[in-house]
Each structure stands twice: as C-alpha cells, then as structure tokens.
Motif scaffolding. Sequence first.
Motif, PDB file in Angstrom:
ATOM      1  N   SER A 264      -7.038  68.513 -10.197  1.00 55.82           N
ATOM      2  CA  SER A 264      -6.620  67.216  -9.941  1.00 55.82           C
ATOM      3  C   SER A 264      -6.706  66.959  -8.932  1.00 55.82           C
ATOM      4  O   SER A 264      -6.018  66.463  -7.977  1.00 55.82           O
ATOM      5  CB  SER A 264      -5.549  65.913 -10.539  1.00 55.82           C
ATOM      6  N   THR A 265      -8.509  65.740  -8.326  1.00 57.81           N
ATOM      7  CA  THR A 265      -8.066  65.367  -7.007  1.00 57.81           C
ATOM      8  C   THR A 265      -9.163  63.831  -6.815  1.00 57.81           C
ATOM      9  O   THR A 265     -10.102  64.047  -7.631  1.00 57.81           O
ATOM     10  CB  THR A 265      -8.691  66.197  -6.148  1.00 57.81           C
ATOM     11  N   SER A 266      -8.935  63.254  -6.274  1.00 52.74           N
ATOM     12  CA  SER A 266     -10.010  61.723  -5.555  1.00 52.74           C
ATOM     13  C   SER A 266     -10.280  62.314  -4.566  1.00 52.74           C
ATOM     14  O   SER A 266      -9.971  62.945  -3.073  1.00 52.74           O
ATOM     15  CB  SER A 266      -8.839  61.048  -6.077  1.00 52.74           C
ATOM     16  N   ALA A 267     -10.715  60.175  -3.957  1.00 51.01           N
ATOM     17  CA  ALA A 267     -11.812  61.030  -2.779  1.00 51.01           C
ATOM     18  C   ALA A 267     -10.887  60.322  -1.571  1.00 51.01           C
ATOM     19  O   ALA A 267     -10.728  60.972  -0.586  1.00 51.01           O
ATOM     20  CB  ALA A 267     -12.084  59.620  -3.140  1.00 51.01           C
ATOM     21  N   GLU A 268      -9.416  59.978  -1.662  1.00 49.65           N
ATOM     22  CA  GLU A 268      -8.659  60.038  -0.667  1.00 49.65           C
ATOM     23  C   GLU A 268      -8.053  60.929   0.227  1.00 49.65           C
ATOM     24  O   GLU A 268      -7.407  61.417   0.915  1.00 49.65           O
ATOM     25  CB  GLU A 268      -7.313  58.416  -0.719  1.00 49.65           C
ATOM     26  N   HIS A 269      -8.086  62.067  -1.057  1.00 47.74           N
ATOM     27  CA  HIS A 269      -7.137  63.507  -0.602  1.00 47.74           C
ATOM     28  C   HIS A 269      -8.776  64.823  -0.074  1.00 47.74           C
ATOM     29  O   HIS A 269      -7.983  65.625  -0.205  1.00 47.74           O
ATOM     30  CB  HIS A 269      -6.903  64.048  -1.636  1.00 47.74           C
ATOM     31  N   GLN A 270      -9.966  63.823  -0.310  1.00 46.81           N
ATOM     32  CA  GLN A 270     -11.208  65.218   0.108  1.00 46.81           C
ATOM     33  C   GLN A 270     -11.559  64.598   1.442  1.00 46.81           C
ATOM     34  O   GLN A 270     -11.183  63.984   1.842  1.00 46.81           O
ATOM     35  CB  GLN A 270     -11.919  64.631  -1.175  1.00 46.81           C
ATOM     36  N   SER A 271     -11.356  66.298   2.215  1.00 43.34           N
ATOM     37  CA  SER A 271     -12.535  65.848   2.987  1.00 43.34           C
ATOM     38  C   SER A 271     -13.772  65.144   2.873  1.00 43.34           C
ATOM     39  O   SER A 271     -14.707  65.343   1.612  1.00 43.34           O
ATOM     40  CB  SER A 271     -12.564  67.459   3.795  1.00 43.34           C
ATOM     41  N   ARG A 272     -14.682  64.826   3.550  1.00 40.52           N
ATOM     42  CA  ARG A 272     -16.532  64.012   3.505  1.00 40.52           C
ATOM     43  C   ARG A 272     -17.121  65.377   3.238  1.00 40.52           C
ATOM     44  O   ARG A 272     -18.543  65.303   3.931  1.00 40.52           O
ATOM     45  CB  ARG A 272     -16.669  63.172   4.462  1.00 40.52           C
ATOM     46  N   GLU A 273     -16.917  66.318   4.038  1.00 35.69           N
ATOM     47  CA  GLU A 273     -17.278  67.704   3.465  1.00 35.69           C
ATOM     48  C   GLU A 273     -17.342  68.640   2.365  1.00 35.69           C
ATOM     49  O   GLU A 273     -16.487  67.967   1.418  1.00 35.69           O
ATOM     50  CB  GLU A 273     -17.728  68.775   4.588  1.00 35.69           C
ATOM     51  N   PRO A 274     -17.951  69.052   1.670  1.00 36.37           N
ATOM     52  CA  PRO A 274     -18.686  70.372   0.743  1.00 36.37           C
ATOM     53  C   PRO A 274     -16.878  71.259   0.836  1.00 36.37           C
ATOM     54  O   PRO A 274     -16.805  71.876   1.353  1.00 36.37           O
ATOM     55  CB  PRO A 274     -19.844  71.297   0.202  1.00 36.37           C
ATOM     56  N   GLU A 275     -16.700  70.922  -0.938  1.00 32.02           N
ATOM     57  CA  GLU A 275     -15.882  71.539  -0.853  1.00 32.02           C
ATOM     58  C   GLU A 275     -16.122  72.455  -2.221  1.00 32.02           C
ATOM     59  O   GLU A 275     -17.001  72.254  -2.543  1.00 32.02           O
ATOM     60  CB  GLU A 275     -14.409  70.576  -1.248  1.00 32.02           C
ATOM     61  N   MET A 276     -14.937  73.968  -1.847  1.00 37.83           N
ATOM     62  CA  MET A 276     -15.311  74.485  -3.620  1.00 37.83           C
ATOM     63  C   MET A 276     -13.856  75.143  -4.088  1.00 37.83           C
ATOM     64  O   MET A 276     -12.659  74.707  -3.305  1.00 37.83           O
ATOM     65  CB  MET A 276     -15.817  75.842  -2.594  1.00 37.83           C
ATOM     66  N   PHE A 277     -14.148  74.907  -5.588  1.00 36.14           N
ATOM     67  CA  PHE A 277     -12.932  75.635  -6.189  1.00 36.14           C
ATOM     68  C   PHE A 277     -12.466  77.101  -6.980  1.00 36.14           C
ATOM     69  O   PHE A 277     -14.148  77.047  -7.912  1.00 36.14           O
ATOM     70  CB  PHE A 277     -12.460  74.442  -7.092  1.00 36.14           C
ATOM     71  N   GLY A 278     -11.912  77.697  -6.731  1.00 36.74           N
ATOM     72  CA  GLY A 278     -12.126  78.857  -7.560  1.00 36.74           C
ATOM     73  C   GLY A 278     -10.727  78.838  -8.386  1.00 36.74           C
ATOM     74  O   GLY A 278      -9.783  78.555  -7.742  1.00 36.74           O
ATOM     75  N   LEU A 279     -10.944  79.799  -9.433  1.00 36.13           N
ATOM     76  CA  LEU A 279      -9.978  80.020 -10.837  1.00 36.13           C
ATOM     77  C   LEU A 279     -10.079  80.992 -11.263  1.00 36.13           C
ATOM     78  O   LEU A 279     -10.872  81.334 -11.442  1.00 36.13           O
ATOM     79  CB  LEU A 279      -9.415  78.401 -11.689  1.00 36.13           C
ATOM     80  N   TYR A 280      -8.788  82.298 -11.010  1.00 39.14           N
ATOM     81  CA  TYR A 280      -9.285  83.422 -11.793  1.00 39.14           C
ATOM     82  C   TYR A 280      -8.227  82.905 -13.498  1.00 39.14           C
ATOM     83  O   TYR A 280      -7.024  81.867 -14.332  1.00 39.14           O
ATOM     84  CB  TYR A 280      -7.899  84.213 -11.733  1.00 39.14           C
ATOM     85  N   LEU A 281      -9.351  83.329 -14.374  1.00 36.91           N
ATOM     86  CA  LEU A 281      -8.541  82.326 -16.051  1.00 36.91           C
ATOM     87  C   LEU A 281      -8.606  83.829 -16.641  1.00 36.91           C
ATOM     88  O   LEU A 281      -9.064  84.313 -16.936  1.00 36.91           O
ATOM     89  CB  LEU A 281      -9.129  81.179 -17.018  1.00 36.91           C
ATOM     90  N   GLU A 282      -7.272  83.909 -17.922  1.00 35.33           N
ATOM     91  CA  GLU A 282      -6.956  84.613 -18.818  1.00 35.33           C
ATOM     92  C   GLU A 282      -7.236  84.069 -20.109  1.00 35.33           C
ATOM     93  O   GLU A 282      -6.526  82.838 -20.244  1.00 35.33           O
ATOM     94  CB  GLU A 282      -5.605  85.306 -18.965  1.00 35.33           C
ATOM     95  N   HIS A 283      -7.895  84.406 -21.229  1.00 35.80           N
ATOM     96  CA  HIS A 283      -7.886  84.457 -22.191  1.00 35.80           C
ATOM     97  C   HIS A 283      -8.307  82.863 -22.535  1.00 35.80           C
ATOM     98  O   HIS A 283      -7.949  82.237 -23.350  1.00 35.80           O
ATOM     99  CB  HIS A 283      -6.958  84.343 -23.098  1.00 35.80           C
ATOM    100  N   ALA A 284      -9.169  82.136 -21.428  1.00 36.58           N
ATOM    101  CA  ALA A 284      -9.642  80.544 -21.429  1.00 36.58           C
ATOM    102  C   ALA A 284     -10.781  80.399 -22.898  1.00 36.58           C
ATOM    103  O   ALA A 284     -11.279  80.967 -23.130  1.00 36.58           O
ATOM    104  CB  ALA A 284     -10.724  80.076 -20.113  1.00 36.58           C
ATOM    105  N   LYS A 285     -10.184  79.441 -23.723  1.00 38.83           N
ATOM    106  CA  LYS A 285     -11.279  78.985 -24.235  1.00 38.83           C
ATOM    107  C   LYS A 285     -12.157  77.668 -24.827  1.00 38.83           C
ATOM    108  O   LYS A 285     -13.541  77.644 -25.436  1.00 38.83           O
ATOM    109  CB  LYS A 285     -10.057  78.564 -25.545  1.00 38.83           C
TER     110      LYS A 285
END
Length: 310
Positions: A264-285
């Motif tokens: 959960s992120t909003s503009a004020e907490h982001q840089s002005r550059e491209p960002e990447m998000f990764g997440l490991y999930l088990e048994h995601a539906k």
Amino acid sequence: MTTQQRKITLAVTVVYTLIILYFLFLAFGRTGTVDRVSSYTFILVPDSFFRVPNLSDLLHPTLMDLVDIGNIAAFIPFGLLIPLLYRISFIRFITLFILSILIIETIQALSLLGSFDVNDAIQNSLGAALGFGAYKLGFRTSNIRRNIFVTGISAVVLMIGVWGVFGIADKAFTQELGSFVALNELKDSSGNTSTGTKPYPFKVGGQDVEPQYHVYSTEGKRIETYTYTIDKKELYFYMNYGIPDQEEFQGRLTVSVDGHEYLSTSAEHQSREPEMFGLYLEHAKELTITVEGNEKLWDVGYREMKFVWN
C-alpha cells in the motif's frame, strides 16, 4: 591377507579414522565458534542430500561444493578397509556404519562442534556403501596389485554413476522458476483475459519505460480495481510501477492477495523513478490490485515454481 598386510591395513584404518574425526570435530575453525553457538542443531528431515555440484560448479568450486563431494568421497575408504580386516556382510557393515555415523553426528550437535544433519549421515553412508561395492568388484583374486587397481577403478566408476543419478534426482525433485506469465493472460473477475492496455512507451523520472506486456492504470477514472484468480501452489509475483512525467504527481497503489494487503503506497511515499515490487506467495488464489490517480503499473505477472516434469 598375510599378518603383515593385515597390520598395515589396520594401521591405515586407524590413522584414516583419526583424520576423519579431526575434520568432523576440529577442522574449519569449529572450536573457535563454540562460545558463539547458543543452541543445539538437529536436522532430522532429509532435504538436500541429492544436491551435488555439477560440472560447471566444479570449474569454480565453492566450499559447499567441496563439502558435498567430500561427504561421499571421504567415506569410501571405510567400505574398502573394513571388509579387508573383517569378514562381514554388506547388511551388517552398513548397519554398523550408519549407527556409528548417527552417534558421531549426535556428539557433534551436543558438543556444539557441528550439527546433527541427517543429510550428511546419508551421504557418508552412501560413500561407505560405494567403497564396499568397489571392494566386492575388485578383490576377486590373490594378486594384490591387480585387486587394488580394479578396486580403484570400480570406486571411480561407482562414484560417477552415483553422481549422475543424484544429479537426475536433484533435477527431478527440485522446483525451478517457470517462465514469466503476464497478468493479462489470466481471467479477471469478469472472465476477461485482456484487461489492461497494450504496451506503450512513457517516461518516469526522466527514464524511458518501454513495457513488454501491458500497462495498468485508472484508464481515465479516479480509481480502478483489477481482480484475478491465480490458484497456484507456489509463485513469485512481480510488477513495475510509477507515476509518469508530465502528469500530476498523485496516486495510490494497493496489492492484496486473498484479503491480505501486501503493498500500500501513495505518491508521497514514492520516488520519482520506476520502482519494482516482488512477492513470494504460497497457495495464492485471488489477487486484487487497486490503482488510484495517475499511478501506472506495467509488466505485471508471475513465475510459478515447477518441477521439471510439469
């Protein structure tokens, strides 16, 4: 075997046993780490004894690669020496050897000079079994030199054979990352598979962004929610996000899986550059992505952990 030969064999066995015990209890700086270890370590479920270094690993071996090979190779001599000293069947030999290794592993753990690792015990026992097999193949005549030569060749051949079998087993029982699956290839909550707009270039923080698969945004609305059914056992989820240049720097992004919020992120907490998000999930539906304002996502997808036969 003559009396002199038996004495020499016994002396070699004792010396070699002492060398192995030294490496098991005192080598690699074990004694210097005792005061820094606060608990016993017992690994009782086998999980990695099939993992042996491949040919490319041997070109630039690490300490762990050498340990994996040594756990098998270093115990081959016991399978050769013990049958030379005593007439013993394979079942009795391997049973006594396994009991001995388990006792040594236990002492290692209780003395804080190592851990009880059932994977090591299996590899050590396999090495002893290979040695016993090489002895049975090699010592068939009264010619000692010929017996030693044939036994040595047999040990090498058996080691290579086990190495190959372990490599195949490791490949078969180890999961690897599958190919990248773009999110727009999945059906969304409405049953559509083309949600998200086609890739188009834009700039974020002055950097050129050229999406490969798709772009997700509010598509002219104030807020947009995308929901997908994943239903996978184990996967790694990836996405890129940011707010394009020349657009008002405002927006918000939320990523939830099965009702649990992971980002959960909003503009004020982001840089002005491209960002990447990764997440490991088990048994995601179910995956839910909520986009607000000028936030954009691109190349959103996952790579599933798969066995080689999948």
